[in-house]
Every structure is written in structure tokens, then in C-alpha cells.
Design a protein around this motif. Structure first.
Motif, mmCIF file in Angstrom:
data_model
loop_
_atom_site.group_PDB
_atom_site.id
_atom_site.type_symbol
_atom_site.label_atom_id
_atom_site.label_comp_id
_atom_site.label_asym_id
_atom_site.label_seq_id
_atom_site.Cartn_x
_atom_site.Cartn_y
_atom_site.Cartn_z
ATOM 1 N N UNK A 55 80.955 -20.083 73.025
ATOM 2 C CA UNK A 55 80.629 -18.960 72.692
ATOM 3 C C UNK A 55 80.086 -18.008 74.058
ATOM 4 N N UNK A 56 79.904 -18.601 75.092
ATOM 5 C CA UNK A 56 79.784 -17.941 76.243
ATOM 6 C C UNK A 56 78.510 -17.057 76.234
ATOM 7 N N UNK A 57 77.430 -17.701 75.596
ATOM 8 C CA UNK A 57 76.321 -16.918 75.443
ATOM 9 C C UNK A 57 75.474 -17.044 76.607
ATOM 10 N N UNK A 62 73.976 -20.805 82.829
ATOM 11 C CA UNK A 62 75.402 -20.707 83.556
ATOM 12 C C UNK A 62 75.910 -19.172 82.982
ATOM 13 N N UNK A 63 76.834 -18.987 83.602
ATOM 14 C CA UNK A 63 77.796 -17.747 83.336
ATOM 15 C C UNK A 63 78.547 -17.871 82.039
ATOM 16 N N UNK A 64 78.784 -19.178 81.603
ATOM 17 C CA UNK A 64 79.633 -19.316 80.358
ATOM 18 C C UNK A 64 79.747 -20.835 80.228
ATOM 19 N N UNK A 80 72.186 -32.826 80.108
ATOM 20 C CA UNK A 80 73.192 -32.421 79.270
ATOM 21 C C UNK A 80 72.812 -31.861 78.040
ATOM 22 N N UNK A 81 71.482 -31.442 78.050
ATOM 23 C CA UNK A 81 70.732 -31.027 76.980
ATOM 24 C C UNK A 81 70.468 -29.226 77.143
ATOM 25 N N UNK A 82 71.193 -28.806 77.978
ATOM 26 C CA UNK A 82 71.153 -27.281 78.164
ATOM 27 C C UNK A 82 71.768 -26.497 77.235
ATOM 28 N N UNK A 83 72.582 -26.818 76.494
ATOM 29 C CA UNK A 83 73.171 -25.796 75.633
ATOM 30 C C UNK A 83 72.162 -25.522 74.178
ATOM 31 N N UNK A 84 71.922 -24.295 74.286
ATOM 32 C CA UNK A 84 70.815 -23.992 73.369
ATOM 33 C C UNK A 84 71.562 -23.614 72.101
ATOM 34 N N UNK A 85 72.801 -23.151 72.125
ATOM 35 C CA UNK A 85 73.599 -22.429 70.907
ATOM 36 C C UNK A 85 74.061 -23.780 70.190
ATOM 37 N N UNK A 86 74.479 -24.814 70.838
ATOM 38 C CA UNK A 86 75.101 -25.814 70.231
ATOM 39 C C UNK A 86 73.945 -26.838 69.573
ATOM 40 N N UNK A 182 69.710 -17.826 73.125
ATOM 41 C CA UNK A 182 70.736 -17.645 74.314
ATOM 42 C C UNK A 182 69.854 -16.783 75.340
ATOM 43 N N UNK A 183 68.858 -16.046 74.902
ATOM 44 C CA UNK A 183 68.177 -15.255 75.868
ATOM 45 C C UNK A 183 68.533 -13.861 76.261
#
Lengths: 284, 196
Positions: A55-57, A62-64, A80-86, A182-183
Motif C-alpha cells: 500500500x506504500x503508506x 521508508x518511502x514505500x 522485520x516488524x516495521x510494517x504497521x499496515x500489515x 502509517x503516520x
């Protein structure tokens, strides 16, 4: 030999040959350059991109998703846990691809630090300009009687791609069920009212950003923090500090005992998260 | 020296690539939503403009013109520019990663940008010397950057404005572009007075 003479003198064959020659030359040059200047794309990166939500939020910092996958693949990003959307599912999948043990994602959620609804605050002047917060905030800090408070034009709602924010009673609220942390709303708010807090069913916050002294704060908004200090005294784990006439709860230290909620004279401290329009703060 | 200065200033201000010659309007409208994007694209355009001139100029005067095939310039230039951009992208990607990060995503957009081809053809048409052609390309690129920067500023302000619904989006953007373009007419005659 005859062919060469024919080629040079023929008005159709010559341009065709020159055009084809230049194209061939360009093709060879491109081929050689690509051969010598090829950048190897890590196959791991492609797999990671498939695993990430795409979703590139930008919630990971990172930028995407592709940028995060690249950082993971070349080893510059160990987390490996940075993806907040997932959330946890993605973190587990990413960890699986990377061959490391899955970490736990501390889920966060956006929180609007204001309770200055239409009933709690007043209008200082009639604002007739463009209906967005950025424009309203630039005119004498906005029409709200509390100049720290939410303006309610919904700049945050406009940037939210997950339909997690909504305007009710003149201020913005977060539906924690949709929020992916996502902020984007944090950056969009001209009043800097939105912050990320750990997602806890009894998330307790001093939902106010007003730094005025008690009297002025009370006049501006019925539910403002008046810096009386009662919550600071009653907190069993010393998680609350007084900064600039405003109580702030350290979310890391808070044990969600609810003592401060009981003693707050202006009901500026709120417990629980919101689910959507019409809901009250409640245990999730 | 004076000749180069005249070319430079007249290409930047009077015959501005975007605002007077209406070349490269697609990227002008597409990439001016924020000043940051506009500047990234402009830098990439200047870079490609200079390199393409250095390549296409000798091709025309040393290859096409001597055999009387000047009319092939459009076809050949499109071919050459597209290849040059591809090659540049590969080289920058490998050799200068920070530069690639800054303007990499804009390079493919330039592959068939009319602004580049337009400047190449104008350079030939005006029968410039090689250095004059380079100067003209530099000026055209800087002029493009100037137009992009100004218009991106206008559009960033316009985001906050209360625009009637029927004009919101492309209509108001085109009108704003027209007004910015008209403002450049004020430079007519500046060169004669500066260097005349």
C-alpha cells in the motif's frame, strides 16, 4: 561493390541504411552499457515485496514497500516488524522469508489529543475561508477559542487512506479498528495534535495539548487540562509528568490502572479507544 | 562571450521553453504538484539536455548534413535521445547511487520528452556553433527549471485556496499556467536593453 555504389546514390536506400545503422549502433551501445553497468537486484527483495502489503503508506519509515524490501534484502535494516499496515501477519511472513525468528509487533494507533468538541469550545470569529485546517490555522491560529485545539476541517481525514479518521462534533477522531499507524495524519495536522500511542484496550491519555495557565485554559475549553497536578500525585507508577501547564502520560510506563481518570477535575484524561462515529471511549 | 550571454538570457527569459515555446508542457503540468518533484525533474532535464546536445550536434553536422540527409534529423534525434537516456540511467544507477536516488525516477519520463527534442532541433535550426548550442541547451534547461519552480510554488499555494468546484483540478491549473506564461511576456525587450 555495385551494392555500395547503389546504396550511396539511392535516395531511399541511403537514409534507410543510415537510420538502421544508427539504431544498430545505439542498440549495441545500450547492450554493452547494460552488460557492464548492470545492478544486481537481490531476488530476496522481490519475494519480500510480494509479502509486504504494497500500500506504500510509509509507516515503516521508508518511502514505500519496495524501499523497505530493498533495505531488508541488503541487510541494512535488521527489523522485520516495521510494517504497521500489515501488523503481526506481515511481520511473521517477512521473518519467514528472511529466515529469522518472528518478532512481535507493538501495534500503535493514531490518537487525536483534543476533546474540544463544539459544546466544549467556542468560536472566536466567524471563519469563511477555505474549508481546510491548514488555511484556517494560518488565520489567527484558527477560529477555535482554544488555539491548541482541533479545527475539525479534516485535513487528517483527507490524507487517511484507510478511512480511519472521522469528524464528529467538530473535531477529528480515530477509529482504531481501521488505523494502521502509517503516520500520514500526524504530518497533516497543522496543530500537531495527532500522535502515535501503543494500542492498548485501556489506552489512557491526557487528551489535551493546551499549555495555557489554568484560568485561560478553562475559559477556552471545558475539558482542557488545567495542570492541577492531581493525576501526577495519584499515579502509582509515576508515569505522569507536568510540562508547560500540561500533564503528559508516559505510555511506556502507564499500567492502565485508571486512577488518574477518576481524579481529573475537567475530564481531560480519557481512557479507551474509539470505534467509529457515535461511539464513546470504551474498553476495546 | 557576449554572444553566449545573449543566447543564455534570451533562452531563459524571453524564449522560455515552457512558457513561450510551449514545449514540455506535459511534465510541466504533471510534476509541479510539489516544489521538490519539480526541482528533481528540472535537474534531470538540464542534465539530459546537455548530454543529448553533445551527442546530437555532431551527428547532425558530421553525419547527416554532409550526405544531404538533414531531413532525417527528427527520426534520428528521437532514436539517439532515447538511447542516450537509457545509457545514462544505467551508468548513473551503477556509478552514482545518490544521484540516481535524486533523479532516477524522472529519467524514464525524459526518454521521449518533447522539450529535449525541441531544443535539439532549435539548436540545429539556429545554426549555432557547438559551444553556442551547449549554452542554448543549458539556458533552455535553466528556463525549464525556473518555470517549474515558479509554477510549483503557485500550485502549492493553490492547494489551500477555495476553488469553485467546476474549476477545481485541471481547469484552474491551466488558467494559472496561462497567467504565469503571460508574466514572462514582461521580459520582451530586456535583452536589447541589456546587451544592445
Amino acid at each position: 561493390m555495385n551494392f555500395v555504389i547503389l546504396a550511396i546514390t539511392n535516395p531511399i536506400l541511403l537514409p534507410a541504411l543510415i537510420g538502421a545503422g544508427i539504431a544498430l549502433l545505439a542498440g549495441i551501445v545500450i547492450l554493452l552499457v547494460f552488460r557492464f553497468f548492470s545492478v544486481e537486484v537481490n531476488p530476496l527483495q522481490k519475494t519480500l515485496e510480494d509479502v509486504l502489503p504494497g500500500v506504500n503508506c510509509g509507516g515503516c519509515g521508508y518511502s514505500g514497500c519496495a524501499a523497505y524490501a530493498a533495505a531488508l534484502a541488503d541487510g541494512s535494516e535488521p527489523l522485520t516488524t516495521l510494517c504497521t499496515a500489515g501488523g503481526q501477519d506481515t511481520a511473521t511472513a517477512v521473518a519467514e522469508v528472511m529466515g529469522v525468528e518472528a518478532g512481535t509487533v507493538v501495534p500503535t494507533v493514531a490518537h487525536v489529543y483534543c476533546q474540544g468538541t463544539t459544546g466544549n469550545t467556542a468560536e472566536r470569529y466567524v471563519y469563511t475561508g477555505p474549508r481546510n485546517c491548514a488555511a484556517a490555522a494560518s488565520l489567527f491560529s484558527g477560529p477555535n477559542s482554544c488555539t491548541y485545539g482541533c479545527l475539525g476541517f479534516g485535513d487528517c481525514v483527507a490524507v487517511c487512506e484507510f478511512n480511519a479518521l472521522y469528524i464528529e462534533d467538530g473535531i477529528a477522531h480515530v477509529n482504531h479498528e481501521n488505523c494502521t499507524a502509517c503516520g500520514k495524519c500526524v504530518a497533516a495536522c497543522p496543530k500537531l495534535l495527532i500522535e502515535m500511542i501503543p494500542k492498548h484496550e485501556l489506552a489512557t491519555t491526557v487528551t489535551c495539548k493546551n499549555c495555557w495557565p489554568a484560568k485561560a485554559a478553562r475559559q477556552a475549553c471545558k475539558v482542557a487540562c488545567i495542570a492541577c497536578g492531581r493525576c501526577v500525585k495519584v499515579c502509582p507508577v509515576n508515569a505522569i509528568v507536568m510540562e508547560n501547564n500540561l500533564a503528559v502520560i508516559d505510555q511506556e510506563l502507564c499500567i492502565h490502572c485508571g486512577e488518574c481518570v477518576k481524579v481529573c477535575p475537567t475530564k481531560a484524561i480519557r481512557e479507551g479507544l474509539l470505534k467509529g462515529p457515535g461511539t464513546r471511549p470504551e474498553a476495546v | 562571450m557576449k554572444e553566449f550571454l545573449i543566447i543564455l538570457f534570451s533562452v531563459i527569459l524571453i524564449d522560455n521553453l515552457v512558457l513561450s515555446r510551449f514545449l514540455g508542457v506535459c511534465s510541466f503540468l504533471g510534476l509541479t504538484k510539489s516544489v521538490k518533484n519539480a526541482m528533481g525533474m528540472s535537474v534531470a532535464v538540464i542534465f539530459v539536455m546537455l548530454v543529448s546536445t553533445a551527442v546530437t550536434y555532431p551527428i547532425y553536422w558530421d553525419l547527416l548534413e554532409p550526405v544531404g540527409l538533414g531531413y532525417l534529423q527528427t527520426v534520428v534525434f528521437i532514436l539517439v535521445i532515447a538511447s542516450v537516456v537509457q545509457v545514462l540511467e544505467a551508468i548513473i544507477r551503477k556509478g552514482f547511487p545518490p544521484l540516481y536516488k535524486a533523479m532516477g525516477i524522472y529519467l524514464p519520463l525524459i526518454t521521449t520528452n518533447c522539450a529535449i527534442l525541441g531544443v535539439m532541433l532549435i539548436n540545429i535550426q539556429e545554426t549555432y556553433s557547438f559551444m553556442a548550442a551547449i549554452t542554448s541547451s543549458l539556458g533552455a534547461g535553466v528556463g525549464y527549471m525556473l518555470a517549474m519552480f515558479l509554477f510549483a510554488g503557485v500550485r502549492e499555494k493553490m492547494d489551500k485556496a477555495d476553488i469553485p468546484e467546476f474549476m477545481d483540478g485541471l481547469p484552474i491549473t491551466l488558467m494559472a499556467a496561462a497567467i504565469v506564461s503571460v508574466s514572462f511576456m514582461g521580459f520582451k525587450g530586456v535583452i536589447e536593453n541589456l546587451f544592445g
